[in-house]
Enzyme design. Structure first.
Site, short mmCIF file in Angstrom:
data_model
loop_
_atom_site.label_atom_id
_atom_site.label_comp_id
_atom_site.label_asym_id
_atom_site.label_seq_id
_atom_site.Cartn_x
_atom_site.Cartn_y
_atom_site.Cartn_z
N CYS A 145 0.92 -1.27 -0.04
CA CYS A 145 -0.05 0.13 -0.15
C CYS A 145 0.85 1.19 0.23
CB CYS A 145 -0.97 -0.03 1.12
SG CYS A 145 -0.21 -0.74 2.91
N HIS A 258 -3.25 6.34 4.34
CA HIS A 258 -1.70 6.59 4.63
C HIS A 258 -1.23 7.82 4.28
CE1 HIS A 258 -1.90 2.38 5.80
NE2 HIS A 258 -1.04 1.71 4.85
O1 L14 Z 1 0.73 -5.82 2.01
O2 L14 Z 1 -0.63 -2.39 7.70
O3 L14 Z 1 2.83 -6.02 2.47
O4 L14 Z 1 -0.02 -3.73 8.75
C1 L14 Z 1 1.62 -5.96 5.24
C2 L14 Z 1 1.37 -4.78 6.29
C3 L14 Z 1 -0.17 -4.66 4.05
C4 L14 Z 1 -0.38 -3.70 5.27
C5 L14 Z 1 1.63 -5.71 2.69
C6 L14 Z 1 -0.23 -3.55 7.72
C7 L14 Z 1 1.40 -5.01 4.01
C8 L14 Z 1 0.04 -4.46 6.38
#
Ligand code: L14
Length: 357
Positions: A145, A258
């Site tokens: 993301c 974000h």
């Molecule tokens: O897609 O916000 O690699 O805890 C792994 C951590 C997605 C968000 C990914 C989080 C992320 C996730």
């Protein structure tokens, strides 16, 4: 199910629009829910939607296009007769089940980090590297993301002045971790306001009224895996290993959206005015940069929207050809579900919804 889109013109020939059997693996999760509603909103040509989840969630009643869909347990046999599967059920599930999908002739768009850096797996942000879908071998990865929203903003600037170095700090919403983390932020906030002890389950520390410089696991070099993903994925998507990237990823008590502070150094001069002009015309970008009117991107405004919001563009006078910007986007939409559906749309447009043999 959904109304057919009618006929499409392709190179002067009339072809009947195809409709697809689509599976969503992880259908009951926060991203799975967003995937279902974005498929509906964008009128993706769905012939049938198959909702897949863990045994625990099997039997859950969901809605798609005004009809009830009952969640089925994800098994190796789930993909027979399915054309396209959108996965958002965690890395372990993707690692285990994507090969079964591929074997059954079903193309996978995977939202986990499991396949992203595999050399035969394209890592795609449609505004940045759409042509990479052309060489897929059955699995296409959706980037992290934080990486997605950053490269959407970087691409038009890189094309103009060539980015040499990126220093990024993120301010990441809890929804990235899933529904349980949203509940945890709410629960802790409520308890603290009532002068009660917060319960700490999902994150290693209290997230309410706090910031955690810790997303995903720590690696040997002291960086987190989330930070490493931003470095590696940016180079792969931009197709340029020479871009130096360093990241600090921070969890903040925000539910959706974000934010990122991004410092950029370019090979060639790039004025603030020209950067604004480029960003204003870039696909998927919304320029919000009017400090006199107190206008700048904020997560509460990006939440629920498709665009990546960019503002606070200013010269960094401490380095040559350097700019600072502030980039905000909805992590469940552009950061996950929307980007995955856009990849699926690219596949349909290019007639690539099939596993090459
Ligand atoms: O897609 O916000 O690699 O805890 C792994 C951590 C997605 C968000 C990914 C989080 C992320 C996730």
């Amino acid at each position: 199910m959904l109304k057919s889109l009618g006929c499409q013109k392709v190179k002067g020939r009339e072809i009947v629009a195809r409709e697809y059997r689509v599976a969503v693996a992880g259908a009951t999760g926060a991203v799975g829910r967003a995937m279902r509603s974005i498929l509906e909103e964008r009128r993706f040509p769905v012939k049938e939607l198959v909702a897949l989840a863990t045994a625990k969630s099997a039997g859950t009643r969901l809605e798609f296009a005004g009809e009830e869909v009952i969640c089925q347990e994800l098994t190796p046999e789930s993909f027979k007769g399915i054309d396209l599967a959108l996965f958002s059920a965690g890395g372990g599930t993707s690692l285990k089940f994507a090969p079964y999908a591929k074997e059954a002739g079903c193309v996978v768009v995977d939202n986990s980090s499991a396949w992203r850096m595999e050399p035969n797996v394209p890592l795609v942000v449609p505004e940045v590297n759409p042509d990479d879908v052309d060489w897929h071998t059955g699995i296409i990865a959706n980037p992290n993301c934080s990486t997605i929203q950053m490269v959407v903003a970087l691409k038009p600037l890189h094309d103009e002045a060539q980015i040499k170095r990126v220093v990024v700090s993120t301010y990441q919403a809890v929804s990235g971790t899933g529904a349980k983390a949203i509940n945890e932020l709410m629960q802790q906030t409520t308890r603290l306001l009532a002068d009660e002890a917060p319960e700490i389950v999902v994150y290693p520390h209290q997230i309410a009224f706090n910031c955690l410089p810790h997303i995903d696991v720590f690696l040997e070099d002291g960086y987190t895996k989330e930070e490493r993903k931003m470095v590696d994925e940016t180079k792969k998507i931009m197709g340029d290993d020479s871009i130096a990237v360093t990241a600090t990823c921070v969890r903040v008590p925000v539910v959706y959206g974000h934010s990122e502070s991004v410092n950029l150094q370019f090979a060639r001069p790039l004025s603030v005015e020209r950067a604004k002009e480029l960003l204003a015309g870039a696909p998927g970008v919304r320029l919000v940069d009017d400090p006199d009117d107190k206008l700048y991107p904020m997560p509460i405004e990006a939440a629920g929207k498709d665009d990546t919001y960019v503002g606070r563009i200013r010269v960094d006078p401490t380095a040559e050809n350097a700019l600072n910007l502030w980039v905000v986007s909805d992590n469940l939409r552009k950061g996950a579900a929307l980007n995955a559906v856009q990849i699926a749309e690219l596949l349909t447009q290019r007639d690539l919804v099939r596993v090459p043999r």
